[in-house]
Design a protein around this motif. Structure first.
Motif, PDB file in Angstrom:
ATOM      1  N   GLN A   1       4.598  -0.073   2.769  1.00 46.91           N
ATOM      2  CA  GLN A   1       4.260   0.012   1.307  1.00 46.91           C
ATOM      3  C   GLN A   1       4.790  -0.055   0.872  1.00 46.91           C
TER       4      GLN A   1
ATOM      5  N   GLU B   1       0.681   4.867   5.720  1.00 49.91           N
ATOM      6  CA  GLU B   1       1.373   5.858   6.702  1.00 49.91           C
ATOM      7  C   GLU B   1       2.606   5.228   7.409  1.00 49.91           C
TER       8      GLU B   1
ATOM      9  N   LYS C   1       0.342   3.996  -0.471  1.00 51.24           N
ATOM     10  CA  LYS C   1       0.014   5.101   0.322  1.00 51.24           C
ATOM     11  C   LYS C   1      -0.385   5.386   1.331  1.00 51.24           C
TER      12      LYS C   1
ATOM     13  N   ASP D   1       0.551  -1.070  -0.333  1.00 52.97           N
ATOM     14  CA  ASP D   1      -0.364   0.323  -0.048  1.00 52.97           C
ATOM     15  C   ASP D   1       0.683   1.060  -0.031  1.00 52.97           C
TER      16      ASP D   1
END
Length: 359
Positions: free
Chosen positions: A317, A52, A50, A48
């Motif tokens: 990420q 955090e 995006k 992912d």
């Protein structure tokens, strides 16, 4: 139990449950259950970009040698990046560049300490695999930097530059300096060093080009990244091959030791020397004519990228698969085959630019 350890345990348990296995509590699992759970969690994981970045992670750096100036610079880069990201930096490692068993024990120690990720420069391509796989089964992300292990023993490898570029450009530099004619030798580090052997393989392949028909590689010597041994190996090469025209040393310890020998001998300016070194180590030898030009990447940037890669992996990420992308320090990187991430092309240092660098 630390929060990160609890998350790993619960993730493993969830993976087992989703596969309809009959585990009802962590206390009732077997070693095989834990291994299967980790494998299931890894295979189901999706990147992912995006996501955090997590805070409060602990990343352990394990260089080949802790008292080596090159790794000191690299690991400082890693420490700085982790501090910027809100993570904790930890460094352990052997004092000898050939202490493979020591590296294994340090991996085991970091695993027992339940760090979130390990960034390691492998002394041997296979010797660390068992320990690294155990760490991975415990949910620890593994990043290799500078020197790789086998792809299935880590999540990603941060390469100084494309291995092929590094091998070929060192030959190209030396060939230009000796006028494409004469005997040459390679002064390497340890005989088992993954990166050294990869680069030397590309050096040999580059030498097959017809334009090098008058250049002969007479020997590959090994100084084991030890200054005294590398100094002695340089002396031995010149005694064994009195017509030697050039030496290429793809190791910062080796090229500095070779430069020290050549600088104080009758061979200075006659036997050309190039390879991979640091500006601070070789500035004197550039200015006194022992070395015309050499190359290297910025080790601090290598350590920085290794740290940021470890955090990106721990945050989800990226997972280490080819084609994944992530941003580190304002630059976007794409993972290549087998999870390889290239820092960029090496820099050539010579009399015109060497004073612009300080590492």
């Amino acid at each position: 139990m630390r929060p990160s350890s609890l998350r790993r345990s619960c993730a493993a348990l969830a993976a087992v449950t989703s596969l309809a296995l009959t585990v009802t509590a962590c206390g009732g699992t077997t070693k095989n259950d834990v291994k299967d759970a980790a494998s299931a969690a890894t295979s189901a994981q999706k990147a992912d970009p995006k996501a955090e970045l997590k805070k409060g992670l602990t990343v352990g750096f394990l260089p080949k040698q802790v008292n080596n100036p090159y790794f000191t610079s690299a690991d400082r880069g890693g420490a700085k990046a982790l501090a910027e990201l809100g993570e904790t930096y930890k460094e352990v490692g052997p004092s000898s560049a050939t202490d493979t068993s020591g590296q294994v024990s340090y991996v085991n120690t970091l695993t027992q300490q339940q760090v979130d990720a390990i960034a390691v420069s492998a002394q041997d391509p296979g010797a660390l695999c068992t320990a690294l796989k155990q760490a991975m089964r415990n949910g620890i992300k593994i990043v290799t930097y500078d020197s790789d292990t086998k792809p299935d023993c880590r999540d990603a490898f941060v390469s100084q530059a494309a291995a092929e570029d590094l091998g070929r450009t060192q030959v190209q530099l030396l060939a230009q300096q000796i006028g494409y004619q004469g005997e040459i030798a390679v002064l390497s580090a340890a005989q088992t060093a993954t990166n050294q052997n990869t680069w030397i393989g590309f050096m040999k392949d580059e030498l097959k080009d017809p334009k090098y028909k008058n250049i002969k590689l007479v020997k590959v010597a090994y100084g084991n990244d030890d200054a005294q041994q590398s100094f002695q190996q340089t002396q031995g090469l010149l005694q064994e091959y009195p017509d030697l025209k050039g030496i290429v040393s793809p190791t910062t310890v080796g090229i500095k030791a070779a430069a020290q020998y050549l600088s104080g001998s009758k061979y200075r300016g006659k036997v050309r020397l190039t390879g991979l070194g640091t500006p601070n180590d070789l500035r004197t030898y550039i200015k006194n004519g022992t070395i015309d030009a050499f190359e290297l990447w910025d080790p601090a940037k290598l350590g920085d990228l290794a740290a940021r890669t470890a955090v990106a992996l721990s945050s989800g990420q990226i997972t280490g698969r080819q084609g994944e992308t992530f941003t580190a320090g304002g630059t976007e990187y794409t993972l290549g085959k087998d999870g390889v991430i290239n820092l960029g092309r090496p820099t050539v240092f010579d009399a015109e630019n060497i004073d612009q660098f300080d590492f």
